[in-house]
Design a protein around this motif. Structure first.
Motif, PDB file in Angstrom:
ATOM      1  N   THR A 188       0.832  -1.206   0.000  1.00  0.00           N
ATOM      2  CA  THR A 188       0.000   0.000   0.000  1.00  0.00           C
ATOM      3  C   THR A 188       0.860   1.248   0.000  1.00  0.00           C
ATOM      4  O   THR A 188       1.948   1.272   0.565  1.00  0.00           O
ATOM      5  N   ASP A 189       0.351   2.246  -0.680  1.00  0.00           N
ATOM      6  CA  ASP A 189       0.976   3.567  -0.683  1.00  0.00           C
ATOM      7  C   ASP A 189      -0.054   4.530  -0.121  1.00  0.00           C
ATOM      8  O   ASP A 189      -1.042   4.841  -0.785  1.00  0.00           O
ATOM      9  N   ASP A 196      -8.639  17.294   2.842  1.00  0.00           N
ATOM     10  CA  ASP A 196      -9.440  17.561   4.034  1.00  0.00           C
ATOM     11  C   ASP A 196      -8.893  16.833   5.264  1.00  0.00           C
ATOM     12  O   ASP A 196      -9.521  16.847   6.318  1.00  0.00           O
ATOM     13  N   GLY A 197      -7.774  16.164   5.115  1.00  0.00           N
ATOM     14  CA  GLY A 197      -7.197  15.450   6.242  1.00  0.00           C
ATOM     15  C   GLY A 197      -7.571  13.983   6.277  1.00  0.00           C
ATOM     16  O   GLY A 197      -6.975  13.202   7.030  1.00  0.00           O
ATOM     17  N   SER A 198      -8.548  13.560   5.506  1.00  0.00           N
ATOM     18  CA  SER A 198      -8.850  12.126   5.472  1.00  0.00           C
ATOM     19  C   SER A 198      -7.747  11.404   4.692  1.00  0.00           C
ATOM     20  O   SER A 198      -6.925  12.026   4.035  1.00  0.00           O
ATOM     21  N   ARG A 199      -7.741  10.066   4.821  1.00  0.00           N
ATOM     22  CA  ARG A 199      -6.633   9.305   4.241  1.00  0.00           C
ATOM     23  C   ARG A 199      -7.124   8.336   3.194  1.00  0.00           C
ATOM     24  O   ARG A 199      -8.262   7.857   3.242  1.00  0.00           O
ATOM     25  N   ALA A 200      -6.227   8.016   2.290  1.00  0.00           N
ATOM     26  CA  ALA A 200      -6.517   7.015   1.267  1.00  0.00           C
ATOM     27  C   ALA A 200      -5.215   6.316   0.934  1.00  0.00           C
ATOM     28  O   ALA A 200      -4.150   6.661   1.453  1.00  0.00           O
ATOM     29  N   ALA A 201      -5.310   5.308   0.084  1.00  0.00           N
ATOM     30  CA  ALA A 201      -4.095   4.602  -0.327  1.00  0.00           C
ATOM     31  C   ALA A 201      -4.300   3.991  -1.700  1.00  0.00           C
ATOM     32  O   ALA A 201      -5.422   3.700  -2.115  1.00  0.00           O
ATOM     33  N   ASP A 202      -3.207   3.819  -2.401  1.00  0.00           N
ATOM     34  CA  ASP A 202      -3.188   2.957  -3.579  1.00  0.00           C
ATOM     35  C   ASP A 202      -2.769   1.578  -3.079  1.00  0.00           C
ATOM     36  O   ASP A 202      -1.882   1.459  -2.238  1.00  0.00           O
TER      37      ASP A 202
END
Lengths: 400, 370, 400, 370
Positions: free
Chosen positions: D189-190, D196-202
């Protein structure tokens, strides 16, 4: 929250639809369909009111003791929606939604007996004399003077934007009976017969070729004092009562829905390079946004009908309906114009003699479209301009 | 670059302004509705006398060899008074096509310049809006030494007062431009008014005879000539729209100072001041992009570059015209939608200018195809 | 009217383009290309100014005697357009376009010698201290006080929105030297060295993650009286002179053109269901309208540069450029966001360490796009809000 | 019809309002940027304690069997304080898919309800934006008793703090929904933050083993379940946007009364009053169309009718959110674009809500395809 529609409402809708189909003459619906003005043909309005009255439905929203049906707000809404989408003529709004309610709420028994049956039956048209040339958005500054002399008022002044004054038997007027108190306090609500000596009507030629709106000149018009509705000096209060009474009208939701549906039909017929306009991405995008706005407006009306608890002053919500509904009228009529393209430029109102000669190049459903679009420029002006409505919202919702 | 008027343009502008101010009062324009073919005969004589119909005619054919910037100067003034005389048809489209025709049209051009002939362009067809590749409803067939023309045209602007009509048709060699006198046999017209008082007609051709020399151009030459004529016509319409908007700025700002509500001139209300400011910005941007279009049409650019310029200008001017003409009514309140105030006439005129030679949807599609 | 472009201008453009290609280091252009803030990286700005100065081009618009090139308005325009489209760093606007012109126009010989060479050479950055927390759009009410004490001014007060104050060696400040006259009359223009005791700088964290703008606190800052530019009390006049001097700047025409071209490139690369966004009808329509607006703006700038006879007050035209140009910045950055879709949501500024790790899923040209779009919300605020500009137009064009 | 809150909804609303007012101050939210996976652990425990993660879980699986109107009531309050906790992923999408799965997921649902498991949805792929027919970059291949998963997902919201991920893939029977623990072998995961401060990943899958029972649905059932989950997620996002807009009305009207310029509170300026009125109208219309979408999702309508309702609502709410969040900044002047004022946070939150589950362009195209 409960968004389920009562199934009984759909039954009611079907019943209404059947009645309208039975009662509404095809040529009357055709005239209404192609009509480009604000008001329907007066004869149609009166005839339709008479037909509905025979069913007991001409003033469904009135109290039952005055001839109303006792329907719920939602039933009244469905009834009006069905009348509109079937292209039934408009009712005489002044009689059924303005003057009538003021009379049954504030008028004497004598006045009720004298006017309410006629209004219900559509016996004649009545017109509204509120605006004046100099007061526009600033209604309280009206100058038309009614001086009490014995058992009469002598009225002098001038009204403007009086719909169908030239075809009306009666008019209801806001007049100044007392010039010595603050503007709102000196106003009274007076019935004036339009053939009284001293009443002169001039039809105003409009942008769309119509001349339904009039100027009314009042020159020493003698009006029996018994034509005063309610109390002297209370006219402003009654006018405000009307406003509170009709919170959802200014959304023009029925007209907006009907005209959007018409735009959809036109877009399926008119083509660009052989493709119906309704299938081009440009128009799909535009129509999707308009449909979203229309849906939002309808649900704003439903919130109002269902008496939602509302954090803000309710009048701010009514102004919101007016702001959104009036602009949507313009947006939808502009959409129709763009669908019709160069065909929209033709002076092609209905009913007009030359329409018969137009031949197959000019389908019937073009009639009145441009006239309607032109007069739609007034939708953000009458009944409180867009700017006035925004001011009301800023004040009532935010205390600004 | 120089954005100021040349001497010729200043003369053109000043004489035009004098003439429209004297001649085209609101009452006069309203009275023209009763005239059968809509033509203001006295006005048109002046158009000819002042040389306005000669601007685009080459000098060697008796004209002024003017440019589109000259035409624009005049058209802006005409727009400022909503003049609906058939200037675009006879002063722009006809001279462009006739002076580029493969057969000499010197005589007819002379009559146009003199104000005795007026020529309309018949191009739109049922179900075919604005420009399109090839006429399908109007066919030119070989017949003896010449041809016959059959078919249906719609929305032929200025046809009721025209002496001739140039018809687009599909002929033996593809596209064709054909000149027909309006009194030729086999023509049926259905005339009508548009909402600004100008006139148009649907024209049906039923085997109308066409002499060989009446074919002004065919094939690619016809398409190119038509395209040039239409782009010039469009820019002339844009210039009229800009003139109309600028007139509205004057009308509205004067009205805001004069009309009182709530005890003060309504021009004191910040919301109306800001509407006027937005109208100013739109009008300014409209004039700027008009200059861009003129620079391309007068600057020897390729047809595609001209098409792009005209299309971008049409998009921007139409957007401005919509905002300005709508807000001009809004600022006038109820009076704005009566036939008795100038702004309702500007509104209708701009509406017709926007919709007759190509609307925003058309120009968007045209840009995508370039 | 003559819309022909002088062919010599195209030759000049080619010459400028060659020089920029020669002088501009690739990594400097890359940094500028991916930069999401208002100002360039300060080191790049100074280095680029130095390189241009070596050519004699760092202040081309200045009078020749102060190091200008003597180019025409159109040549200067072309030079700036080429610098922008090549992604050369921004110059230190405060030095070259604000403080510099004020000094060479109103300053003493001593001040000219002291500052102008440094400005030309890009020796250091200088910042602008005009706005204050309480005065926003109402600049004349500034409160920062400079009291003359002997050969010094003692300055107390607070400035805000001071770009790169934390990286500046000098700042030019509007200060109140006389509180007893009408607001505009008591203002003076003062140079303050940023390391003077009593000067404190706080960087303000911004919506886009940057902190280029600062608050500057001035606490009994002692400034030599010789740092006053021009006359005491004339600061307001000088500030207005700057406004008149830079009529076309607020159009942001160069940035708008460059960013629209970037949007076109992004739209050709990003796809929806396998189709480049640039080929979908929705985006074509939108981009056509934006291109039309951009073209109109450019020709509005050209009209100004060519000194067109103008029916209205010229300042109304300058405000028009600001109204149109500031909104166009927002429109174009919103277009970029919509082209990038969900990718635009990533916090992805440049230069940032994490960019190196991003891998092939995240092309370089996404860097800084959203940061730029977020800060573009300020384009209708700084330098006179949209509302202030409209007020100016209504007043100057129409006398309202 | 009844637009007033039920008793349950009133409780939900009141407790949520109390909690976000106490817990989600601007300073607290800014401090979460420094937290590695972005998760507000203490906050999330409260989400579980208050039963918020059980709303959409069926009673028989230990939940509240609530409806989307209940979810909306809560989401509006979360939106009013720009709460970015992974409620949409774990409170809406995961319960919808897991409780509709062909294999029992009661245990995991229990952990979700208890706040110890969090589940993200991995759907977007490189070059595939929002919803699309079938994954092309993520393939599920049969392997022994089970499967292996290979491919690439992008913009997996809330992945950094998730314990599991539901992955859309193309498998032997077409579309498939696959449940994978985040600590499974063969996952890279990257992770990154959104604005907005929320997180995500590839997330990259390199032959990750998938047990047979980890396939939650396949074929048409998988597509239908995904579609339902996404439409519920979208409406939850719309409710957050409406809550955010309504908060902005309060913030801005208070600011207009407090901030002075030119010697008076700026709320005295008519132009700003009118901007506030326009924001009010937009917000009102947004809430109205949210009700329409809820009526369809909760009313047993067909998937196409739901899709239409969600799409129309998304178009209207997005338009409103753009106007309101932009004008909220404009009304604040320079302060509006700093990180130190609430309105810039609302702007960013609304931007992310608009862009992560389908933007206006997507919903327009979706409507055309219905």
């Amino acid at each position: 929250m409960d968004f389920h529609q009562d199934p009984a409402i759909e039954e009611f809708r079907n019943m209404v639809r059947c009645v309208i189909a039975e009662e509404l003459p095809a040529e009357m619906a055709e005239r209404q369909k192609a009509h480009g003005g604000t008001n329907s043909v007066v004869a149609d309005t009166l005839a339709w009111t008479g037909k509905m009255n025979a069913r007991g439905w001409s003033v469904p929203h009135w109290p039952v003791e005055h001839g109303g049906t006792g329907w719920s707000a939602m039933q009244n809404y469905v009834f009006m929606a069905e009348c509109s989408s079937a292209f039934a003529p408009e009712v005489c709004w002044g009689a059924t939604h303005m003057c009538g309610p003021v009379i049954y709420t504030f008028g004497s028994e004598e006045l009720k007996e004298r006017f309410l049956p006629d209004f219900r039956e559509g016996k004649y048209y009545i017109c509204q004399g509120f605006s004046e040339p100099s007061n526009g958005s600033d209604l309280a500054r009206l100058r038309t003077r009614a001086e009490r002399k014995g058992d009469k008022y002598v009225v002098n002044g001038q009204k403007i934007w009086t719909s169908c004054a030239h075809e009306s038997e009666w008019g209801f007027f806001l007049v100044r009976t007392n010039p010595d108190v603050k503007p709102q306090a000196g106003i009274s609500f007076l019935m004036i017969k339009m053939d009284t000596p001293g009443v002169t009507v001039r039809q105003i030629p409009m942008i769309n070729g119509d001349a339904e709106l009039c100027e009314v000149f009042l020159d020493n018009v003698e009006v029996p004092a018994e034509n005063l509705i309610g109390e002297e000096g209370m006219g402003w209060t009654y006018a405000k009562f009307l406003l509170d009474h009709e919170r959802t009208t200014s959304s023009f939701i029925f007209q907006n829905k009907r005209e959007f549906a018409r735009a959809q039909r036109l877009a399926l017929r008119e083509t660009i390079d052989g493709t119906p306009i309704a299938h081009t991405a440009q128009f799909q995008q535009r129509m999707a946004r308009i449909e979203a706005e229309l849906t939002a407006l309808e649900w704003s009306v439903l919130r109002e009908l269902a008496n939602e608890d509302f954090k803000y002053d309710r009048t701010a919500a009514a102004s919101t309906l007016k702001v959104a509904g009036s602009q949507l009228q313009q947006t939808i009529s502009e959409l129709q114009m763009d669908i019709l393209g160069s065909k929209a430029t033709r002076f092609y109102p209905y009913p007009q003699k030359d329409r018969e000669d137009a031949g197959p190049l000019w389908p019937d459903d073009l009639g009145g479209r441009t006239a309607q679009a032109l007069i739609a420029r007034a939708s953000t002006i009458y009944g409180g301009t867009l700017q006035v409505q925004k001011g009301i919202i800023a004040k009532l919702a935010f205390g600004l | 670059m120089d954005f100021n008027r040349s001497d010729l343009q200043r003369m053109l502008h000043d004489s035009a302004e004098r003439f429209v101010n004297e001649h085209y009062s609101l009452e006069h324009r309203r009275s023209l509705r009763a005239v059968q073919d809509g033509l203001d005969t006295a006005g048109w004589e002046t158009f000819a006398e002042l040389g306005w119909l000669a601007i685009l005619v080459p000098e060697e054919l008796g004209g002024l060899s003017g440019c589109m910037a000259d035409v624009s100067t005049l058209a802006e003034v005409l727009g400022s008074r909503c003049v609906t005389d058939p200037f675009i048809s006879s002063g722009v489209i006809a001279p462009t096509i006739l002076s580029g025709a493969s057969t000499s049209q010197e005589d007819l051009l002379g009559e146009i310049v003199g104000g005795t002939a007026r020529v309309a362009l018949a191009h739109d067809e049922p179900n075919e809006r604005y420009a399109y590749s090839q006429p399908r409803a109007t066919m030119l067939a070989a017949s003896g030494d010449g041809y016959t023309l059959s078919g249906q045209k719609m929305m032929v602007l200025d046809a009721p007062s025209a002496t001739h009509v140039i018809v687009t048709a599909t002929g033996p060699s593809g596209a064709a431009l054909v000149l027909i006198p309006m009194d030729a046999a086999g023509i049926t017209t259905d005339a009508y008014a548009l909402y600004d008082g100008s006139r148009a007609a649907d024209i049906h051709f039923d085997g109308t005879s066409v002499a060989a020399e009446a074919v002004l151009a065919d094939g690619d030459a016809a398409s190119a000539l038509l395209s040039l004529a239409l782009d010039r016509a469009r820019v002339t319409a844009l210039a009229q729209a800009v003139g109309s908007m600028e007139a509205e700025l004057d009308i509205c700002s004067a009205y805001l100072k004069e009309r009182e509500q709530f005890g003060q001139p309504i021009g004191k209300f910040q919301s109306l001041q800001h509407i006027m400011a937005e109208m100013f910005v739109e009008t300014h941007q409209a004039r700027s992009i008009l200059y861009y279009a003129l620079s391309r049409l007068d600057g020897g650019y390729s047809p595609d570059e001209c098409a792009k310029a005209v299309s971008l200008a049409a998009l921007r001017v139409s957007q401005a015209a919509q905002l300005v003409s709508r807000q001009a009514i809004q600022l006038h309140g109820g009076y704005g939608v009566t036939d008795e105030y100038e702004v309702s006439h500007h509104y209708r005129r701009q509406f017709i200018l926007e919709k007759t030679l190509g609307d925003m949807d058309y120009f968007t599609r045209r840009l995508s195809s370039l």
